[in-house]
Design an enzyme around this catalytic site. Structure first.
Site, PDB file in Angstrom:
ATOM      1  N   ASP A 252      -7.955  -7.547   0.905  1.00  0.00           N
ATOM      2  CA  ASP A 252      -6.969  -7.736   1.979  1.00  0.00           C
ATOM      3  C   ASP A 252      -7.613  -7.304   3.281  1.00  0.00           C
ATOM      4  O   ASP A 252      -8.491  -6.445   3.295  1.00  0.00           O
ATOM      5  CB  ASP A 252      -5.706  -6.904   1.729  1.00  0.00           C
TER       6      ASP A 252
ATOM      7  N   ASP B  33       0.848  -1.183   0.000  1.00  0.00           N
ATOM      8  CA  ASP B  33       0.000   0.000   0.000  1.00  0.00           C
ATOM      9  C   ASP B  33       0.889   1.239   0.000  1.00  0.00           C
ATOM     10  O   ASP B  33       2.112   1.145   0.116  1.00  0.00           O
ATOM     11  CB  ASP B  33      -0.964  -0.016   1.184  1.00  0.00           C
TER      12      ASP B  33
END
Length: 376
Positions: free
Chosen positions: A267, A93
């Site tokens: 996720d 991320d």
């Protein structure tokens, strides 16, 4: 070994999609659940276990890794894959979500965000370009744009301001990422719970012609129907030939329903975090092993599971470990939970291939609602 990054759509059942994300490091079967390896570890798990459960990809956290051990150090040590002994794909991320959550420790402007480390108070600046640079040093296969995620509820003007800045940052991230064969940068659709802003964000990102698209800023406390409504607005706008990733989601129920709305990748820390707190996800629903009803229950969580933690340990023993605060309890339940998530994804993929996803959803939810077997 392929040197390209591509998405192959193999089957569809309604809006549910069965596909593959092909990368030089391996193929990601979608719909996919990505275990979260925040600081280079999926908590309470050996990565060999994570691999054996069927995870094709894991997630790493840019914010935490840039602070400790540091992106430059990871690069000197050969990159994140070598550092943690994971040869399959890794998604990182941007660090934006964690930085934005440091509301009292950060300052935000067009150039990026300046923040104090929660570790030692040191001052850092993260721009869109620096976020991509850090992810490049880590060597991840899928990199995320830096974005501003507004906590809901929020005023419409604030949601729109953050969404527009995230779009400008997406353009800068694309330039910084450049052309990296075999790797991808995903844009992130923002817009809070306002349909017109979600559509505006998705359209603008589509025009950037990125290799994949994420939906961010959801599963942050809003009702599930709001999240699914935003997917109804967003997914039809996104290119059908690119993967779609719903960030930070979620519960098995969230995943099951989001797949039906066109999402390919997920996720969440929930499987491991819940495991460390004594909660087990199973085909019977969620089981709280702290409860006294399990104290003399000799049955395993699910004797039909292929996971040793699920199949071979009695509920009484798991209850004892959790109530005694033994680390093994959290390890075994994390193992069970990740196994269940991967089993769920395998079932989802098979059902889409067979054109029976609606039936699969109903059967799975019926199992959860029926609940656990009566205590012995």
């Amino acid at each position: 070994m392929t040197e390209t990054f591509q998405f192959k759509l193999l089957a569809a059942d309604g809006n549910a999609r069965r596909g593959e994300v092909v990368t030089p490091r391996g193929t990601i079967r979608t719909p996919a659940f990505m275990p979260v390896g925040t600081v280079g570890t999926v908590k309470a798990m050996y990565l060999d276990q994570v691999r054996d459960l069927g995870a094709d990809i894991i997630l790493g956290n840019t914010y935490h890794l840039m602070l400790r051990p540091g992106a430059e150090r990871v690069a000197r040590l050969g990159g994140l894959h070598k550092f943690i002994r994971w040869e399959r794909p890794i998604l990182t991320d941007s660090g934006g979500f964690q930085v934005m959550s440091l509301s009292s420790l950060r300052k935000l402007n067009e150039q990026g965000v300046t923040f104090k480390s929660h570790v030692d108070g040191a001052l850092y600046h993260m721009s869109p370009e620096r976020s991509i640079e850090i992810q490049g040093l880590l060597g991840s296969d899928i990199q995320m744009q830096l974005d501003e995620c507004v906590a809901l509820p929020a005023e419409p003007d604030e949601i729109e301001r953050a969404m527009e800045m995230s779009l400008r940052w997406a353009e800068r991230c694309k330039v910084a990422f450049g052309d990296q064969p075999g790797k991808a940068m995903f844009g992130i659709v923002q817009g809070g719970d306002i349909p017109r802003l979600r559509e505006r964000s998705a359209l603008a990102l589509r025009d950037l012609d990125l290799k994949g698209y994420a939906v961010g800023g959801l599963a942050v406390g809003e009702p599930q129907e709001v999240m699914l409504g935003m997917l109804d607005v967003t997914c039809p706008v996104l290119p059908a030939d690119k993967p779609r990733y719903l960030m930070g989601v979620g519960t098995p129920d969230d995943i099951l329903k989001s797949v039906a709305h066109g999402i390919d990748m997920f996720d969440c820390v929930m499987p491991t975090r819940s495991g460390r707190h004594g909660l087990a996800f199973t085909r019977y629903g969620r089981i709280n092993l702290r409860n006294a009803r399990h104290a003399e229950d000799t049955r395993p969580l699910d004797e039909q599971s292929s996971c040793p933690a699920t199949r071979d340990y009695s509920r009484a023993y798991l209850h004892h470990l959790i109530r005694s605060n033994e680390s093994l309890g959290g390890m075994l339940l994390s193992w069970n939970n990740l196994a269940y998530y991967q089993e769920l994804m395998a079932g989802i993929r098979k059902a889409i291939e067979e054109g029976r996803y609606t039936d699969f959803m109903a059967e799975t939810m019926e199992g959860w609602q029926r609940g656990d077997l009566p205590p012995v």
